[in-house]
Structures are given as structure tokens and as C-alpha cells.
Scaffold this motif. Structure first.
Motif, PDB file in Angstrom:
ATOM      1  N   TYR A   1     -19.099  68.327  14.031  1.00  0.00           N
ATOM      2  CA  TYR A   1     -20.537  68.542  13.829  1.00  0.00           C
ATOM      3  C   TYR A   1     -21.094  67.444  12.927  1.00  0.00           C
ATOM      4  CZ  TYR A   1     -20.891  72.996  16.160  1.00  0.00           C
ATOM      5  OH  TYR A   1     -20.920  73.968  17.118  1.00  0.00           O
ATOM      6  N   VAL A   2     -21.978  66.590  13.495  1.00  0.00           N
ATOM      7  CA  VAL A   2     -22.481  65.436  12.757  1.00  0.00           C
ATOM      8  C   VAL A   2     -23.620  65.851  11.826  1.00  0.00           C
ATOM      9  CG1 VAL A   2     -23.652  63.226  12.988  1.00  0.00           C
ATOM     10  CG2 VAL A   2     -21.781  63.812  14.521  1.00  0.00           C
ATOM     11  N   ASN A   3     -23.387  65.629  10.525  1.00  0.00           N
ATOM     12  CA  ASN A   3     -24.369  65.992   9.507  1.00  0.00           C
ATOM     13  C   ASN A   3     -25.121  64.745   9.067  1.00  0.00           C
ATOM     14  OD1 ASN A   3     -25.716  66.816   7.253  1.00  0.00           O
ATOM     15  ND2 ASN A   3     -23.912  67.455   6.099  1.00  0.00           N
ATOM     16  N   PHE A   4     -26.432  64.731   9.310  1.00  0.00           N
ATOM     17  CA  PHE A   4     -27.260  63.608   8.885  1.00  0.00           C
ATOM     18  C   PHE A   4     -27.881  63.867   7.519  1.00  0.00           C
ATOM     19  CE2 PHE A   4     -27.375  62.092  13.323  1.00  0.00           C
ATOM     20  CZ  PHE A   4     -27.225  60.738  13.084  1.00  0.00           C
ATOM     21  N   GLY A   5     -27.601  65.032   6.962  1.00  0.00           N
ATOM     22  CA  GLY A   5     -28.286  65.421   5.728  1.00  0.00           C
ATOM     23  C   GLY A   5     -27.433  65.276   4.480  1.00  0.00           C
TER      24      GLY A   5
ATOM     25  N   VAL B   1     -28.751  67.617  -4.274  1.00  0.00           N
ATOM     26  CA  VAL B   1     -28.693  68.955  -4.882  1.00  0.00           C
ATOM     27  C   VAL B   1     -27.762  68.913  -6.093  1.00  0.00           C
ATOM     28  CG1 VAL B   1     -27.821  71.309  -4.572  1.00  0.00           C
ATOM     29  CG2 VAL B   1     -29.285  70.286  -2.836  1.00  0.00           C
ATOM     30  N   GLY B   2     -26.642  68.202  -5.959  1.00  0.00           N
ATOM     31  CA  GLY B   2     -25.735  68.042  -7.092  1.00  0.00           C
ATOM     32  C   GLY B   2     -26.411  67.315  -8.239  1.00  0.00           C
ATOM     33  N   ALA B   3     -27.091  66.198  -7.903  1.00  0.00           N
ATOM     34  CA  ALA B   3     -27.742  65.384  -8.932  1.00  0.00           C
ATOM     35  C   ALA B   3     -28.830  66.189  -9.643  1.00  0.00           C
ATOM     36  CB  ALA B   3     -28.333  64.134  -8.288  1.00  0.00           C
ATOM     37  N   TYR B   4     -29.633  66.912  -8.863  1.00  0.00           N
ATOM     38  CA  TYR B   4     -30.740  67.646  -9.473  1.00  0.00           C
ATOM     39  C   TYR B   4     -30.288  68.905 -10.203  1.00  0.00           C
ATOM     40  CZ  TYR B   4     -34.575  64.622  -8.359  1.00  0.00           C
ATOM     41  OH  TYR B   4     -35.437  63.556  -8.355  1.00  0.00           O
TER      42      TYR B   4
ATOM     43  N   GLY C   1     -31.281  69.162  12.982  1.00  0.00           N
ATOM     44  CA  GLY C   1     -31.454  70.273  12.046  1.00  0.00           C
ATOM     45  C   GLY C   1     -31.076  69.870  10.625  1.00  0.00           C
ATOM     46  N   THR C   2     -29.969  69.130  10.482  1.00  0.00           N
ATOM     47  CA  THR C   2     -29.541  68.725   9.145  1.00  0.00           C
ATOM     48  C   THR C   2     -30.507  67.713   8.547  1.00  0.00           C
ATOM     49  OG1 THR C   2     -28.135  66.976  10.044  1.00  0.00           O
ATOM     50  CG2 THR C   2     -27.097  69.086   9.652  1.00  0.00           C
ATOM     51  N   LEU C   3     -31.049  66.856   9.412  1.00  0.00           N
ATOM     52  CA  LEU C   3     -32.041  65.875   8.963  1.00  0.00           C
ATOM     53  C   LEU C   3     -33.269  66.606   8.429  1.00  0.00           C
ATOM     54  CD1 LEU C   3     -31.950  62.823   9.025  1.00  0.00           C
ATOM     55  CD2 LEU C   3     -33.173  62.856  11.190  1.00  0.00           C
ATOM     56  N   ALA C   4     -33.690  67.646   9.142  1.00  0.00           N
ATOM     57  CA  ALA C   4     -34.858  68.421   8.734  1.00  0.00           C
ATOM     58  C   ALA C   4     -34.608  69.073   7.380  1.00  0.00           C
ATOM     59  CB  ALA C   4     -35.182  69.473   9.788  1.00  0.00           C
ATOM     60  N   LEU C   5     -33.381  69.573   7.182  1.00  0.00           N
ATOM     61  CA  LEU C   5     -33.045  70.201   5.903  1.00  0.00           C
ATOM     62  C   LEU C   5     -33.231  69.206   4.758  1.00  0.00           C
ATOM     63  CD1 LEU C   5     -31.418  72.661   4.395  1.00  0.00           C
ATOM     64  CD2 LEU C   5     -29.599  70.953   4.422  1.00  0.00           C
ATOM     65  N   ALA C   6     -32.804  67.962   4.980  1.00  0.00           N
ATOM     66  CA  ALA C   6     -32.923  66.939   3.942  1.00  0.00           C
ATOM     67  C   ALA C   6     -34.387  66.696   3.601  1.00  0.00           C
ATOM     68  CB  ALA C   6     -32.261  65.645   4.401  1.00  0.00           C
ATOM     69  N   VAL C   7     -35.233  66.645   4.632  1.00  0.00           N
ATOM     70  CA  VAL C   7     -36.663  66.397   4.398  1.00  0.00           C
ATOM     71  C   VAL C   7     -37.283  67.560   3.617  1.00  0.00           C
ATOM     72  CG1 VAL C   7     -38.891  66.091   5.525  1.00  0.00           C
ATOM     73  CG2 VAL C   7     -36.875  64.944   6.433  1.00  0.00           C
TER      74      VAL C   7
END
Lengths: 314, 243
Positions: free
Chosen positions: A55-59, A66-69, A115-121
């Protein structure tokens, strides 16, 4: 090799790397080395979902951020030691990984990636509008200059990332050799057949997104202390998403060695290009190499070496 | 009591009715043939029984209990295994590795008896011997021929130690000799106590295998009974040969 032996050997190598860097004595070696290690962790984390289950994750940048913040938030709210922040960042991004899995894992291929890209946005928009953690202006983190027992703070950060690298590689290798890794491979090959063989595919995929997301968040947690300043566009930077995909692809996605080789190779080239030519060149190099490998050696360096060895023996 | 009991099963895809109130039962130890023209709903029926698709109406009972809400992998663990119409091997695992998956994820997940690594190796070797793939244990599926691929598909379904095996067109595209080989294999499995439903177009295979024949046409069951009787049924003849 048993897992405990593997961890011991990794720790020994890590200790040697640290000793070598101290002996070399150049502060910049730690700055550059930190980035390389950070990318080993990111690439290894991406590969647990992207390489093992397909499953390719673009996010990836979102989990890293999330770790940094998480660190930024606690820095303002209630300062904690960085190892604790790494654990907290990992837990939080792991939970986000689990949530993302629930929402998107019924999708396959390009649809999952989108979907993963959208999550990042969505996450970037949230952070940009959250003034407590600095909003669009970003946030400063004042770090001490020295760390007791170790010396310069960057050496402390380097050491933490080294430990995280050993942890990430051990997790990846452990999964690969366990029943879990076996199940992941069947999901990558054929999900319908996996279900028909009794593999609980949804549960395994959720485990993969959680572990993968968690490790990415852990890689991101020390980031604010490394730079001293974080803004949404740097924490959610394109280079994290691109590198997290490119490094395993170039190294080879079917084993833990691939992301390790890919990350060392690419991150070193990028560090070198940043210093000698331009920081913009790094992304271009990654792009060209990725295209080249996808076309000419889809199984990455590990696949090339494996094929060469088989060719010699057979 | 019936091992598998399907009653009033219905499935639509948009406006198209794929299955319309199917009732049928299979007793433990039986060999049942399921036939019907292309598009009559055979594979949809298998998919609904095995949990790959969710049925819109009706119920499926397996071993006396309703399995309606169960996912495909849970049904496999209950003892309901299938082979796919087009072989779907795990391409990155060896032939033996393919068989190991159901042993680890189905047999060992059932609780009770736990297969050790050595047990699993022994079972793999035994199954590969049974289907004649023993020399290819360490090869990858891409090195197999069509007929070997279909044997692997059957062996993998067998590795789950099912009570009921549904073989979905295990013989399409095979030569006469190969068809006979697979029919013999299935009959042998049945003698070992496994109930089998065979879905097949090749009439010679169906007739030599089945103790009972079920005929689907346009999502409806039109005949169910002894093969020699069913095959004489005017309605079945009409469906297959036209008027």
C-alpha cells in the motif's frame, strides 16, 4: 540470526559509528549524519506498509510532522525530555495511522495513495491554523547548547536518532521473519486469495499502518530540536514524502536491507549536493534516480544484487 | 444434517439480478456438481457462500450455524475452503510457501491442535506429493504451467484442512488427460472425508465426478438431483442447447 543477536550487532555498529564521528571531530558530520539516520528511519517505516503490504503511502510527511508538532506542543505546554517526546510522537502518529487505515484501507492502488495525500493536506491545514503551535508563522524551540555526559547537543540528537535507527531496523526485520510478515506478503500478492487462506487482511493492514505511522512520527519528534525552528511547510515538506517512497524503491522493498541502502545512498548524495552545489539539486537527483530504477530495476539494488548472485551460481 | 445449507439467497448488482432465491443443501461427504451457462450466477453463488461478496437476502448455514456476518477468512477458518476460477497464487512465495499460508493462518488459528514448523513442512511435502508438485516445492509460481498452477490452487485450498471444498472451474483449458487427473484427485480427496462442490463446464468431468447435480440458469436453480436424471430434464436441455 536470532533477533536478539541482530539487535546486539546493530547496537555495536551504531556505537562504532558514534565513536567514529566523535573521533572525526567535525560538528558538521553530526548535522549531516542526523539527516541520513532520520531518512533511514523514515524509509524503513514507509516500507513496512508500502513494501511489505504493497500500500503506497504518499502522506509520510504528515506522520513526520505529527511527531514534530507533538514536540512543539509539549515544548510550550509542559517540557519533557526528547526520548519521552519520541514515544509520545510515535503513539500519536501511530493512532493517526490506525485512523487513516480505517478510513482508507478499503481503497486499493492509486485510490489509497490519493487518500493518504488528502490526509496530509488536511493535517497541514489544521496545523497552519492552530496558533498555539505557531500557525503559519512557525514556532521556535530554544535548545540547550550542551547535554551532560555527551557534550554538544547535536551529538545528543545524533545519538538519539542512532538508537531510533537500530529500533526501526530491528522492528522491520522482526516483522519480516514473523508470521505477521508472512501475512503482509500475501496481502501484497493477492488480497482475495489471502482472505480465502484465512489471513485477516483488514486487521493486518491496520497493524501495518499503525506501526509504519508510529515510526515516522518517532523520526519527526526530535526534528524541532534539530532545527530550532519549525513551520508547517518545512515539517510537511515534499522531500519527506518523496524520499520516504524513493529510498525503499531504489534500495529494494522486499526486505529491511533495501530502505537502509536506499536511504544511506540517497541521503548522502543529497547532503553532498546541498553542500557542494545547491539544496534544490537534491530533489532532482532523487527524481531522476527513482525514474531510472522504476524503469530499469524495479526490484531496486537488493533485487539487482540478488539477480547477479543467482546468475553467478546458476 | 446438511453441512452447507443455503436458503433464499439473493444478490443483485444494480438492476441486474445475479441470484434469485437460491435454495440448496449439501450433506457431509457428498460430491456435488454445480453447472450452468456462462453468466448464470455460479461464481457469484460461490462468492456469497465464501464471504467474498455479501448476499442481499437469504441465509447461509455452515455446520449448523448461520455464517451471514462472517468475513471470508473467518469462513475459511470454520472449514469452508475454495479455489479460484483463475489461479491466484502468492507470486512472491515459493510453491511450498503458498501452502504454508493456510496452515499458519487457518489451521493454527483454529485453536486446539497447533502445527509446529516441522509439522508444517511435513504437511506441505505430503500435499505437494498428493497433487504431484513435490519436485517444484522450492520454485516460484511464475515457473509453473497452467495445470500445475491449478493443482497449486487446489493444494492451497486443501492445506486449510476444510470440511467443504468448493472448486471453481478447476479444469478450464486443460487437456483430456489433465482433466481426468484432476477428477481422480478430487474423488480421492472426497474419499478422505472432504465434501466437495465442483463447478465446471466440462460435462465429462462433471458427470464422472458428481453424485448429485445442481443447475443454475439466470440466477435461478432449475434442477437438482441425480446427474443422469437432471441431464435429461427438458428445461436443462433448453438452457444448454436452446430450443
Amino acid at each position: 540470526m536470532r533477533s536478539s543477536t541482530f539487535v546486539l550487532i546493530c547496537t555495536a555498529i551504531a556505537a562504532a559509528v558514534f565513536a567514529l564521528a566523535r573521533w572525526y571531530g567535525n560538528e558538521y558530520a553530526f548535522f549531516a549524519g542526523y539527516v541520513v539516520l532520520q531518512f533511514i528511519v523514515l524509509a524503513t517505516a514507509w516500507n513496512i506498509l508500502g513494501g511489505y503490504t504493497g500500500y503506497v503511502n504518499f502522506g509520510s510527511a504528515a506522520f513526520f510532522a505529527v511527531g514534530a508538532y507533538t514536540s512543539i506542543f509539549f515544548h510550550k505546554f509542559y517540557p519533557l525530555p526528547i526520548p519521552v517526546l519520541i514515544v509520545l510522537g510515535g503513539v500519536l502518529s501511530g493512532l493517526i495511522g490506525l485512523g487513516m487505515g480505517y478510513l482508507t484501507l478499503r481503497l486499493r492502488g492509486a485510490f489509497f495513495a490519493i487518500g493518504t495525500l488528502a490526509l496530509a493536506v488536511v493535517l497541514q491545514t489544521l496545523v497552519t491554523n492552530w496558533t498555539y503551535v505557531g500557525g503559519a508563522r512557525g514556532a521556535y524551540v530554544l535548545r540547550p547548547n550542551e547535554m551532560e555526559f555527551i557534550g554538544p547537543y547535536i551529538q545528543y540528537l545524533f545519538l538519539l536518532m542512532l538508537a531510533l535507527t537500530v529500533f526501526a531496523l530491528s522492528v522491520a526485520r522482526g516483522i519480516e521473519r514473523s508470521q505477521l510478515g508472512y501475512g503482509f506478503a500475501t496481502i501484497r500478492d493477492d488480497e482475495l486469495a489471502a482472505e480465502a487462506s484465512g489471513v485477516p487482511t483488514l486487521r493486518l493492514k491496520l497493524i501495518a499502518t499503525t506501526i509504519s505511522g508510529g515510526l515516522m512520527g518517532m523520526a519527526g519528534a526530535p526534528f524541532p530540536y534539530y532545527l530550532g525552528y519549525v513551520q508547517p511547510s518545512s515539517a510537511f515538506g515534499l522531500e519527506y514524502a518523496v524520499n520516504a517512497i524513493a529510498m525503499p524503491m531504489i534500495g529494494g522493498t522486499t526486505s529491511w536491507v533495501g530502505p537502509l541502502i536506499g536511504a544511506i545512498l540517497l541521503a548522502t548524495i543529497q547532503q553532498w549536493a546541498t553542500v557542494t552545489i545547491s539544496s534544490e539539486l537534491g530533489v532532482l537527483i532523487v527524481g531522476v534516480l527513482l525514474v531510472g530504477f522504476v524503469v530499469l530495476a524495479p526490484k531496486g539494488i537488493v533485487g539487482l544484487v540478488g539477480g547477479w548472485r543467482r546468475g553467478r551460481s546458476g | 444434517m446438511a453441512l452447507l445449507e443455503v436458503s433464499g439467497l439473493g444478490k443483485r448488482f444494480g438492476g441486474f439480478v445475479a441470484l434469485d432465491g437460491i435454495d440448496f443443501a449439501v450433506a457431509a461427504g457428498e460430491r456435488v456438481g454445480l453447472i450452468g451457462p456462462n453468466g448464470s450466477g455460479k461464481s457469484t453463488l460461490v462468492n456469497c457462500i465464501c464471504g467474498t461478496l455479501a448476499n442481499d437476502s437469504g441465509t447461509v448455514h455452515f455446520d449448523g450455524a448461520p455464517i451471514g456476518g462472517f468475513k471470508a477468512h473467518q469462513r475459511t477458518r470454520l472449514g469452508l475452503a475454495r479455489s479460484f476460477q483463475l489461479p491466484r497464487p502468492f507470486m512472491s512465495l515459493t510453491v511450498a510457501g503458498n501452502l504454508r499460508v493456510p496452515m499458519v493462518y487457518t489451521v493454527n488459528a483454529r485453536g486446539g491442535r497447533h502445527l509446529s514448523a516441522a509439522d508444517i513442512d511435513a504437511r506441505c511435502a505430503e500435499l505437494l506429493q498428493l497433487v504431484g508438485l513435490a519436485p517444484k516445492a522450492d520454485r516460484f509460481p511464475r515457473d509453473l504451467t497452467q495445470v500445475e498452477m491449478r493443482k497449486l490452487e487446489l493444494a492451497r485450498a486443501m492445506a486449510a484442512e476444510p470440511k467443504l471444498l468448493i472448486a471453481d472451474e478447476a479444469m478450464a483449458g486443460l487437456s483430456q488427460a489433465e482433466v481426468s487427473e484432476i477428477v481422480a484427485l478430487l474423488i480421492d480427496l472426497n474419499k478422505r472425508g472432504i465434501t466437495i462442490i465442483l463447478i465446471e463446464h466440462i460435462m465429462r468431468a462433471v458427470m464422472s465426478f458428481s453424485e448429485r447435480l445442481v443447475v443454475l440458469v439466470s440466477g435461478k436453480k432449475i434442477a437438482d438431483g441425480r446427474p443422469d436424471v437432471v441431464i435429461q430434464d427438458p428445461e436443462v436441455e433448453r438452457a444448454y442447447l436452446g430450443q
